[in-house]
Design a protein around this motif. Structure first.
Motif, PDB file in Angstrom:
ATOM      1  N   VAL A 114     -11.806   1.055 -16.163  1.00  0.00           N
ATOM      2  CA  VAL A 114     -11.407   1.876 -14.931  1.00  0.00           C
ATOM      3  C   VAL A 114     -11.536   3.313 -15.094  1.00  0.00           C
ATOM      4  O   VAL A 114     -10.862   3.855 -15.626  1.00  0.00           O
ATOM      5  CB  VAL A 114     -10.087   1.270 -14.293  1.00  0.00           C
ATOM      6  N   GLY A 115     -12.477   3.858 -14.228  1.00  0.00           N
ATOM      7  CA  GLY A 115     -12.736   5.468 -14.266  1.00  0.00           C
ATOM      8  C   GLY A 115     -11.753   6.058 -13.870  1.00  0.00           C
ATOM      9  O   GLY A 115     -11.260   7.281 -14.088  1.00  0.00           O
ATOM     10  N   HIS A 116     -10.987   5.763 -12.713  1.00  0.00           N
ATOM     11  CA  HIS A 116      -9.891   6.510 -11.874  1.00  0.00           C
ATOM     12  C   HIS A 116      -8.981   5.659 -11.359  1.00  0.00           C
ATOM     13  O   HIS A 116      -9.317   4.503 -11.018  1.00  0.00           O
ATOM     14  CB  HIS A 116     -10.641   7.434 -10.866  1.00  0.00           C
ATOM     15  N   MET A 117      -7.632   5.720 -11.412  1.00  0.00           N
ATOM     16  CA  MET A 117      -6.659   5.251 -10.687  1.00  0.00           C
ATOM     17  C   MET A 117      -5.821   6.059 -10.307  1.00  0.00           C
ATOM     18  O   MET A 117      -5.474   7.099 -10.413  1.00  0.00           O
ATOM     19  CB  MET A 117      -5.573   4.246 -11.984  1.00  0.00           C
ATOM     20  N   THR A 118      -5.063   5.493  -9.184  1.00  0.00           N
ATOM     21  CA  THR A 118      -4.306   6.159  -8.306  1.00  0.00           C
ATOM     22  C   THR A 118      -2.980   5.351  -8.134  1.00  0.00           C
ATOM     23  O   THR A 118      -2.937   4.323  -7.970  1.00  0.00           O
ATOM     24  CB  THR A 118      -4.837   6.591  -6.940  1.00  0.00           C
ATOM     25  N   ILE A 119      -1.866   5.884  -8.244  1.00  0.00           N
ATOM     26  CA  ILE A 119      -0.480   5.156  -8.199  1.00  0.00           C
ATOM     27  C   ILE A 119       0.339   6.114  -7.144  1.00  0.00           C
ATOM     28  O   ILE A 119       0.521   7.148  -7.069  1.00  0.00           O
ATOM     29  CB  ILE A 119       0.119   5.241  -9.381  1.00  0.00           C
ATOM     30  N   LYS A 120       0.677   5.143  -6.260  1.00  0.00           N
ATOM     31  CA  LYS A 120       1.795   5.734  -5.142  1.00  0.00           C
ATOM     32  C   LYS A 120       2.808   4.569  -4.995  1.00  0.00           C
ATOM     33  O   LYS A 120       2.452   3.470  -4.361  1.00  0.00           O
ATOM     34  CB  LYS A 120       1.053   6.330  -3.926  1.00  0.00           C
ATOM     35  N   GLY A 121       4.193   4.857  -5.341  1.00  0.00           N
ATOM     36  CA  GLY A 121       5.089   3.728  -5.172  1.00  0.00           C
ATOM     37  C   GLY A 121       4.543   2.442  -5.979  1.00  0.00           C
ATOM     38  O   GLY A 121       4.199   2.478  -6.998  1.00  0.00           O
ATOM     39  N   VAL A 154       3.680  -5.368  -7.489  1.00  0.00           N
ATOM     40  CA  VAL A 154       2.974  -4.163  -7.599  1.00  0.00           C
ATOM     41  C   VAL A 154       1.562  -4.700  -6.968  1.00  0.00           C
ATOM     42  O   VAL A 154       0.807  -5.550  -7.370  1.00  0.00           O
ATOM     43  CB  VAL A 154       2.685  -3.762  -8.859  1.00  0.00           C
ATOM     44  N   ASN A 155       0.942  -3.933  -5.894  1.00  0.00           N
ATOM     45  CA  ASN A 155      -0.146  -4.183  -5.135  1.00  0.00           C
ATOM     46  C   ASN A 155      -1.270  -3.540  -6.072  1.00  0.00           C
ATOM     47  O   ASN A 155      -1.330  -2.320  -6.030  1.00  0.00           O
ATOM     48  CB  ASN A 155      -0.071  -3.716  -3.891  1.00  0.00           C
ATOM     49  N   VAL A 156      -2.316  -4.422  -6.617  1.00  0.00           N
ATOM     50  CA  VAL A 156      -3.125  -3.739  -7.492  1.00  0.00           C
ATOM     51  C   VAL A 156      -4.615  -4.037  -6.781  1.00  0.00           C
ATOM     52  O   VAL A 156      -4.943  -5.139  -6.267  1.00  0.00           O
ATOM     53  CB  VAL A 156      -3.366  -4.061  -9.001  1.00  0.00           C
ATOM     54  N   LYS A 157      -5.469  -2.987  -6.460  1.00  0.00           N
ATOM     55  CA  LYS A 157      -6.968  -3.159  -5.887  1.00  0.00           C
ATOM     56  C   LYS A 157      -7.948  -2.313  -6.623  1.00  0.00           C
ATOM     57  O   LYS A 157      -7.578  -1.034  -6.959  1.00  0.00           O
ATOM     58  CB  LYS A 157      -6.816  -2.981  -4.550  1.00  0.00           C
ATOM     59  N   ILE A 158      -8.943  -2.928  -7.210  1.00  0.00           N
ATOM     60  CA  ILE A 158     -10.102  -2.361  -7.951  1.00  0.00           C
ATOM     61  C   ILE A 158     -11.114  -2.047  -6.890  1.00  0.00           C
ATOM     62  O   ILE A 158     -11.480  -3.229  -6.214  1.00  0.00           O
ATOM     63  CB  ILE A 158     -10.168  -3.004  -9.260  1.00  0.00           C
TER      64      ILE A 158
END
Length: 194
Positions: A114-121, A154-158
């Motif tokens: 995964v090249g980039h991940m963003t996390i908020k809450g 946790v909601n995960v979407k790629i």
């Protein structure tokens, strides 16, 4: 160049170009470990005139960490950092968000770059350049890893489409949510990645 990074790259996980820069440190460490074993073997042989000595045993045992380091080199050579132009496009949309770059999650059957991940809450979004990315297997794998550290729901979407990913980043900036889990989820993701 940081001497500490030769022996542990954990402090740099999730940073931009981590895979590319850490590859160099892994190669240096591997050469160093094999050199130490070779030097011990040569010293024992030269000093005793025979390879049947205690230093040979130490040199052979030194091959174990050297071989482990070689496996790390192979893993780092298999994956590329997020391309510079895509990183710049993403950076224009991440103000105020927790971001991780160059994450590779290893599973039993598959690896997930995964090249980039963003996390908020409790929301985790990621972008991958991999053409054959098994999203469902990744979601299951990540769900299990996060549950071990007590992060549930946790909601995960790629995303594989950069435009859709940057649109989602704009939406994430506007989310109002409890950010207590953000750092914990980011730390968990860093600890289970390459």
């Amino acid at each position: 160049m940081s001497l500490v990074r030769i022996f542990s790259g954990d402090g740099w996980k999730g940073t931009k170009n981590y895979l590319k820069t850490q590859r160099s440190y892994e190669i240096i460490r591997t050469i160093l470990f094999f050199s130490i074993s070779g030097a011990l073997f040569a010293a024992g042989w030269i000093s005793t005139g025979s390879r049947l000595n205690l230093l040979t045993i130490v040199a052979v045992l030194g091959i174990l960490p050297a071989s482990k380091a070689l496996v790390s080199v192979i893993m780092f050579c298999r994956y590329q950092s997020l391309s510079e132009d895509r990183a710049k496009q993403i950076e224009a949309h991440v103000q105020g968000l927790t971001c991780l770059y160059d994450m590779v999650f290893t599973g039993r059957d598959k690896n997930f770059p995964v090249g980039h991940m963003t996390i908020k809450g409790n929301t985790v979004c990621g972008y991958t350049e991999a053409s054959k990315f098994d999203e469902q297997a990744f979601y299951q794998h990540l769900d299990q890893l996060l549950k071990v550290d007590s992060f549930k729901n946790v909601n995960v979407k790629i995303f594989t489409d950069l435009k859709k990913y940057t649109d989602r980043l704009v939406q994430m900036q506007e989310l109002s949510c409890d950010e207590t889990n953000t750092k914990g989820i980011a730390d968990t993701l860093k600890s289970v990645s390459l």
